[in-house]
Design a protein around this motif. Structure first.
Motif, PDB file in Angstrom:
ATOM      1  N   LYS A  32       0.858  -1.190   0.000  1.00 26.79           N
ATOM      2  CA  LYS A  32       0.000   0.000   0.000  1.00 26.79           C
ATOM      3  C   LYS A  32       0.889   1.233   0.000  1.00 26.79           C
ATOM      4  O   LYS A  32       1.900   1.255   0.684  1.00 26.79           O
ATOM      5  CB  LYS A  32      -0.919  -0.006   1.219  1.00 26.79           C
ATOM      6  CG  LYS A  32      -1.996  -1.060   1.107  1.00 26.79           C
ATOM      7  CD  LYS A  32      -3.023  -0.929   2.175  1.00 26.79           C
ATOM      8  CE  LYS A  32      -4.085  -2.001   1.963  1.00 26.79           C
ATOM      9  NZ  LYS A  32      -5.030  -2.044   3.039  1.00 26.79           N
ATOM     10  N   LYS A  35       1.941   7.541   3.020  1.00 26.51           N
ATOM     11  CA  LYS A  35       1.634   8.977   3.058  1.00 26.51           C
ATOM     12  C   LYS A  35       0.285   9.376   2.476  1.00 26.51           C
ATOM     13  O   LYS A  35      -0.519   9.970   3.152  1.00 26.51           O
ATOM     14  CB  LYS A  35       2.731   9.800   2.376  1.00 26.51           C
ATOM     15  CG  LYS A  35       4.056   9.706   3.064  1.00 26.51           C
ATOM     16  CD  LYS A  35       5.106  10.476   2.286  1.00 26.51           C
ATOM     17  CE  LYS A  35       6.483  10.065   2.769  1.00 26.51           C
ATOM     18  NZ  LYS A  35       7.507  10.389   1.827  1.00 26.51           N
ATOM     19  N   ALA A  36       0.029   9.098   1.211  1.00 28.65           N
ATOM     20  CA  ALA A  36      -1.190   9.579   0.561  1.00 28.65           C
ATOM     21  C   ALA A  36      -2.421   9.091   1.323  1.00 28.65           C
ATOM     22  O   ALA A  36      -2.484   7.946   1.743  1.00 28.65           O
ATOM     23  CB  ALA A  36      -1.245   9.102  -0.890  1.00 28.65           C
ATOM     24  N   GLN A  37      -3.380   9.967   1.476  1.00 19.76           N
ATOM     25  CA  GLN A  37      -4.591   9.636   2.218  1.00 19.76           C
ATOM     26  C   GLN A  37      -5.475   8.697   1.401  1.00 19.76           C
ATOM     27  O   GLN A  37      -5.706   8.917   0.220  1.00 19.76           O
ATOM     28  CB  GLN A  37      -5.356  10.921   2.538  1.00 19.76           C
ATOM     29  CG  GLN A  37      -6.552  10.683   3.422  1.00 19.76           C
ATOM     30  CD  GLN A  37      -7.236  11.990   3.793  1.00 19.76           C
ATOM     31  OE1 GLN A  37      -6.654  13.059   3.687  1.00 19.76           O
ATOM     32  NE2 GLN A  37      -8.480  11.885   4.209  1.00 19.76           N
ATOM     33  N   LYS A  38      -5.962   7.661   2.070  1.00 15.65           N
ATOM     34  CA  LYS A  38      -6.823   6.692   1.406  1.00 15.65           C
ATOM     35  C   LYS A  38      -8.093   7.390   0.919  1.00 15.65           C
ATOM     36  O   LYS A  38      -8.699   8.163   1.650  1.00 15.65           O
ATOM     37  CB  LYS A  38      -7.162   5.568   2.387  1.00 15.65           C
ATOM     38  CG  LYS A  38      -7.811   4.379   1.746  1.00 15.65           C
ATOM     39  CD  LYS A  38      -7.964   3.245   2.744  1.00 15.65           C
ATOM     40  CE  LYS A  38      -8.643   2.071   2.100  1.00 15.65           C
ATOM     41  NZ  LYS A  38      -8.786   0.945   3.006  1.00 15.65           N
ATOM     42  N   PRO A  39      -8.497   7.109  -0.312  1.00  9.39           N
ATOM     43  CA  PRO A  39      -9.680   7.779  -0.859  1.00  9.39           C
ATOM     44  C   PRO A  39     -10.971   7.219  -0.271  1.00  9.39           C
ATOM     45  O   PRO A  39     -11.004   6.119   0.263  1.00  9.39           O
ATOM     46  CB  PRO A  39      -9.596   7.442  -2.349  1.00  9.39           C
ATOM     47  CG  PRO A  39      -8.923   6.110  -2.363  1.00  9.39           C
ATOM     48  CD  PRO A  39      -7.917   6.162  -1.247  1.00  9.39           C
ATOM     49  N   SER A  40     -12.016   7.992  -0.424  1.00  8.72           N
ATOM     50  CA  SER A  40     -13.333   7.505  -0.017  1.00  8.72           C
ATOM     51  C   SER A  40     -13.751   6.418  -1.003  1.00  8.72           C
ATOM     52  O   SER A  40     -13.219   6.336  -2.114  1.00  8.72           O
ATOM     53  CB  SER A  40     -14.350   8.646  -0.057  1.00  8.72           C
ATOM     54  OG  SER A  40     -14.561   9.051  -1.410  1.00  8.72           O
ATOM     55  N   GLU A  43     -14.906   7.912  -4.261  1.00  3.73           N
ATOM     56  CA  GLU A  43     -13.794   8.370  -5.097  1.00  3.73           C
ATOM     57  C   GLU A  43     -13.108   7.181  -5.790  1.00  3.73           C
ATOM     58  O   GLU A  43     -12.845   7.213  -6.988  1.00  3.73           O
ATOM     59  CB  GLU A  43     -12.788   9.125  -4.230  1.00  3.73           C
ATOM     60  CG  GLU A  43     -11.810   9.958  -5.002  1.00  3.73           C
ATOM     61  CD  GLU A  43     -10.968  10.836  -4.087  1.00  3.73           C
ATOM     62  OE1 GLU A  43     -10.282  11.702  -4.626  1.00  3.73           O
ATOM     63  OE2 GLU A  43     -10.992  10.655  -2.845  1.00  3.73           O
ATOM     64  N   ASN A  57      -5.440  11.599  -8.223  1.00  3.55           N
ATOM     65  CA  ASN A  57      -5.438  11.298  -6.797  1.00  3.55           C
ATOM     66  C   ASN A  57      -4.067  10.718  -6.413  1.00  3.55           C
ATOM     67  O   ASN A  57      -3.659   9.710  -6.992  1.00  3.55           O
ATOM     68  CB  ASN A  57      -6.553  10.291  -6.507  1.00  3.55           C
ATOM     69  CG  ASN A  57      -6.619   9.925  -5.049  1.00  3.55           C
ATOM     70  OD1 ASN A  57      -5.735   9.262  -4.520  1.00  3.55           O
ATOM     71  ND2 ASN A  57      -7.674  10.361  -4.390  1.00  3.55           N
ATOM     72  N   TYR A  59      -3.057   8.940  -3.931  1.00  3.46           N
ATOM     73  CA  TYR A  59      -3.162   7.540  -3.502  1.00  3.46           C
ATOM     74  C   TYR A  59      -3.426   6.643  -4.713  1.00  3.46           C
ATOM     75  O   TYR A  59      -2.841   5.573  -4.852  1.00  3.46           O
ATOM     76  CB  TYR A  59      -4.288   7.386  -2.480  1.00  3.46           C
ATOM     77  CG  TYR A  59      -4.301   6.049  -1.766  1.00  3.46           C
ATOM     78  CD1 TYR A  59      -3.687   5.904  -0.527  1.00  3.46           C
ATOM     79  CD2 TYR A  59      -4.935   4.944  -2.322  1.00  3.46           C
ATOM     80  CE1 TYR A  59      -3.705   4.691   0.139  1.00  3.46           C
ATOM     81  CE2 TYR A  59      -4.952   3.728  -1.661  1.00  3.46           C
ATOM     82  CZ  TYR A  59      -4.335   3.604  -0.434  1.00  3.46           C
ATOM     83  OH  TYR A  59      -4.343   2.387   0.210  1.00  3.46           O
TER      84      TYR A  59
END
Length: 167
Positions: A32, A35-40, A43, A57, A59
């Motif tokens: 995985k 850092k990058a924020q997990k998307p909804s 999304e 995006n 992530y």
């Protein structure tokens, strides 16, 4: 020829069905991205139909890159990212340096990460590089985007990593 060798290597490096699996663990899916924020969920579901949204995006881009790396086919996404970075370059000196690097890494025949573009596109790109501009790689980048959209995105959407993401 290079693509053929890459494909054969990929086949050879597939997970073996033997006791060696207990000694040398193989990752079951790409790591995985950090850092990058997990998307909804909403999304992430949009990525099925839009490579553009996936690449916008952080992530999604990282996930897609990891997936392609696991398939030994990351040169297309790396070329696309390099073109995006190149387009944002303001300094003519830096632009010329980046253009040369992109050409040597992705475009020229037998390049280490040669992308699969037709002869006409390669010729137009080479002509554009005589006087580098922000649009020098546009045609090649569009061809690679279309290739990823048609070929890589459907495989990514079917992958275990993406399926885990939308659960």
């Amino acid at each position: 020829r290079a693509k053929e060798i890459k494909t054969k290597l990929g086949t050879l490096l597939q997970k073996p069905d033997s006791a060696i699996d207990f000694i040398i663990p193989y990752p079951e899916k790409p790591e995985k991205p950090p850092k990058a924020q997990k998307p909804s969920l909403e999304e992430a579901l949009q990525w099925r139909d839009s490579l553009e949204k996936l690449l916008q995006n952080p992530y999604g881009l990282s996930s897609f890159h990891s997936f392609l790396r696991s398939e030994f086919s990351e040169e297309n996404i790396e070329f696309w990212v390099a073109c995006e970075d190149y387009r944002k370059t303001k300094s003519p000196v830096k632009m010329a340096e980046k253009a040369k690097k992109i050409y040597e890494e992705f475009i020229q025949t037998e390049a280490p990460k040669e992308v699969n573009i037709d002869h006409f596109t390669k010729a137009v790109t080479m002509k554009n590089l005589v006087e580098p501009s922000p649009s020098s790689f546009d045609m090649a980048q569009k061809r690679i985007f279309a290739l990823m959209e048609k070929d890589s995105l459907p495989r990514f959407v079917r992958s275990e990593f993406y399926q885990e993401l939308i659960k």
